[in-house]
Every structure is written in C-alpha cells, then in structure tokens.
Write a protein that holds these residues in place. Sequence first.
Motif, short mmCIF file in Angstrom:
data_model
loop_
_atom_site.label_atom_id
_atom_site.label_comp_id
_atom_site.label_asym_id
_atom_site.label_seq_id
_atom_site.Cartn_x
_atom_site.Cartn_y
_atom_site.Cartn_z
N GLY A 70 0.76 -1.24 0.00
CA GLY A 70 0.00 0.00 0.00
C GLY A 70 0.79 1.29 0.00
N VAL A 71 2.11 1.23 0.01
CA VAL A 71 2.92 2.45 -0.03
C VAL A 71 2.82 3.06 -1.43
N PHE A 72 2.71 4.38 -1.49
CA PHE A 72 2.72 5.05 -2.79
C PHE A 72 3.65 6.25 -2.75
N PHE A 73 4.10 6.63 -3.94
CA PHE A 73 4.99 7.78 -4.11
C PHE A 73 4.46 8.63 -5.26
N ARG A 74 4.50 9.93 -5.10
CA ARG A 74 4.31 10.86 -6.21
C ARG A 74 5.67 11.54 -6.39
N GLU A 75 6.14 11.53 -7.62
CA GLU A 75 7.52 11.93 -7.89
C GLU A 75 7.60 13.02 -8.95
N THR A 76 8.68 13.78 -8.86
CA THR A 76 9.03 14.76 -9.89
C THR A 76 10.31 14.30 -10.56
N ILE A 77 10.30 14.21 -11.87
CA ILE A 77 11.49 13.82 -12.62
C ILE A 77 12.48 14.99 -12.57
N MET A 78 13.72 14.70 -12.21
CA MET A 78 14.74 15.74 -12.05
C MET A 78 15.85 15.65 -13.09
N ALA A 79 16.10 14.47 -13.62
CA ALA A 79 17.16 14.33 -14.62
C ALA A 79 16.73 13.30 -15.65
N ARG A 80 16.85 13.69 -16.91
CA ARG A 80 16.59 12.81 -18.05
C ARG A 80 17.74 12.96 -19.01
N ASP A 81 18.53 11.95 -19.10
CA ASP A 81 19.63 11.93 -20.05
C ASP A 81 19.56 10.55 -20.72
N PRO A 82 18.82 10.45 -21.83
CA PRO A 82 18.55 9.14 -22.43
C PRO A 82 19.80 8.27 -22.57
N GLY A 83 19.66 7.04 -22.09
CA GLY A 83 20.75 6.07 -22.14
C GLY A 83 21.81 6.27 -21.08
N ARG A 84 21.66 7.32 -20.23
CA ARG A 84 22.70 7.61 -19.24
C ARG A 84 22.19 7.81 -17.82
N ARG A 85 21.11 8.58 -17.67
CA ARG A 85 20.69 8.93 -16.31
C ARG A 85 19.19 9.23 -16.25
N TYR A 86 18.59 8.78 -15.16
CA TYR A 86 17.19 9.06 -14.88
C TYR A 86 17.08 9.22 -13.37
N ALA A 87 16.58 10.37 -12.92
CA ALA A 87 16.50 10.62 -11.48
C ALA A 87 15.21 11.34 -11.15
N TYR A 88 14.71 11.10 -9.95
CA TYR A 88 13.46 11.73 -9.52
C TYR A 88 13.47 11.95 -8.01
N ARG A 89 12.69 12.92 -7.61
CA ARG A 89 12.51 13.26 -6.19
C ARG A 89 11.12 12.77 -5.77
N ILE A 90 11.03 12.20 -4.59
CA ILE A 90 9.74 11.83 -4.04
C ILE A 90 9.16 13.08 -3.38
N ASP A 91 7.98 13.50 -3.85
CA ASP A 91 7.34 14.70 -3.30
C ASP A 91 6.27 14.39 -2.27
N GLU A 92 5.64 13.25 -2.44
CA GLU A 92 4.52 12.90 -1.56
C GLU A 92 4.51 11.39 -1.37
N THR A 93 4.24 10.95 -0.14
CA THR A 93 4.17 9.52 0.15
C THR A 93 3.35 9.28 1.41
N ASN A 94 2.96 8.04 1.59
CA ASN A 94 2.33 7.62 2.84
C ASN A 94 3.29 6.76 3.66
N SER A 95 4.53 6.65 3.21
CA SER A 95 5.55 5.89 3.92
C SER A 95 5.99 6.66 5.16
N PRO A 96 6.02 6.01 6.32
CA PRO A 96 6.34 6.73 7.55
C PRO A 96 7.82 7.09 7.66
N GLY A 97 8.09 8.18 8.34
CA GLY A 97 9.45 8.54 8.72
C GLY A 97 10.25 9.35 7.72
N VAL A 98 10.14 9.04 6.46
CA VAL A 98 10.97 9.71 5.46
C VAL A 98 10.58 11.19 5.36
N THR A 99 11.59 12.05 5.30
CA THR A 99 11.35 13.49 5.15
C THR A 99 11.83 14.02 3.81
#
Length: 160
Positions: A70-99
């Motif tokens: 039941g854990v979910f994440f809403r994310e924002t893509i922060m880096a797109r470099d096709p074939g090299r890098r893909y990164a995202y930030r978690i903006d919203e979640t129901n997972s406890p503790g993480v800030t």
Amino acid sequence: MARRLRSVELDFAESAPVRLVFATRLSAAPGDVYRALAEDVADTPAWFSSVTAARPLDGGAGREVRLRGGVFFRETIMARDPGRRYAYRIDETNSPGVTAMVEDWRLTPDGSGTAVRWTMASAGPALFRLSMRAARPGVGRSFRGAMRNLDRHLTGASKP
C-alpha cells in the motif's frame, strides 16, 4: 495519509544522510534500459515485483508509483539523459518517517550491455535512518531481482 516531503535538489543523491547504492550489469543496451525506466513507466510492474502500479503524471514530468503493502509515491522527474541517467525526487508519500528522498539511476555502456547504478538517497529522523540502513540487504535483493527481470524482459529471455 499522504504527506509532502521536503523538496531537495539532485545533489541530495550524493549528500543525503542515508544513501543505499547498488550496481549490476545487464545484457540489454543502455537505450533500452533507459526506455524501460523512464518512458515505459506503466510496464514497471512486469519486471519490478515490488511495484503494483506505475503511471506517468503531468505529461511525463512526474510519476505515481504504488508498491506492495500500500505504499505510494508521487515523484518529480529531475534528470533525463537518455541512455545515461534518470533521477526523480519523491514529493509525496504515505511511507512513515521519510522526510526527503531522491532516486538516481546511472547507466553506462558496458560492452554490448549496460552497467546500472541505483542510488536511493533519503533523510528522516534517527529511527528512520537506522531502519533504512537495516533494510539495505532486502533493498539490495529487490534491486537485483528487478534488474534480472528487467534484463529478461528487454532481451526476451525466458525465466528459469
């Protein structure tokens, strides 16, 4: 209940209080691996067994990912470099503790395949940090299993 996390920048992947870093090699080409991670988002449950659903948001600028339990994440893509890098930030979640959390996928050509390095960078109170460090072996198993499945998915190899 969903909570907003602290908004962090991409460099958080290198400076976070907890960094879980895993690496492996896939026989699939970097472009194929990138497409599976960044473009074919809805297919993620086919190869990552912890994921029950995934969908792009905001015209591909974000994602929503749901995990077993039941854990979910809403994310924002922060880096797109096709074939090299893909990164995202978690903006919203129901997972406890993480800030704060960023996930950073780095892809490097390795012969005819791809070296994959995944960093899960996070922050939270002391108990959360301790829990994340204790979870490292399980997270590593999940990563390795997902990467084996992804390689099979991309190369058309059948499961043993």
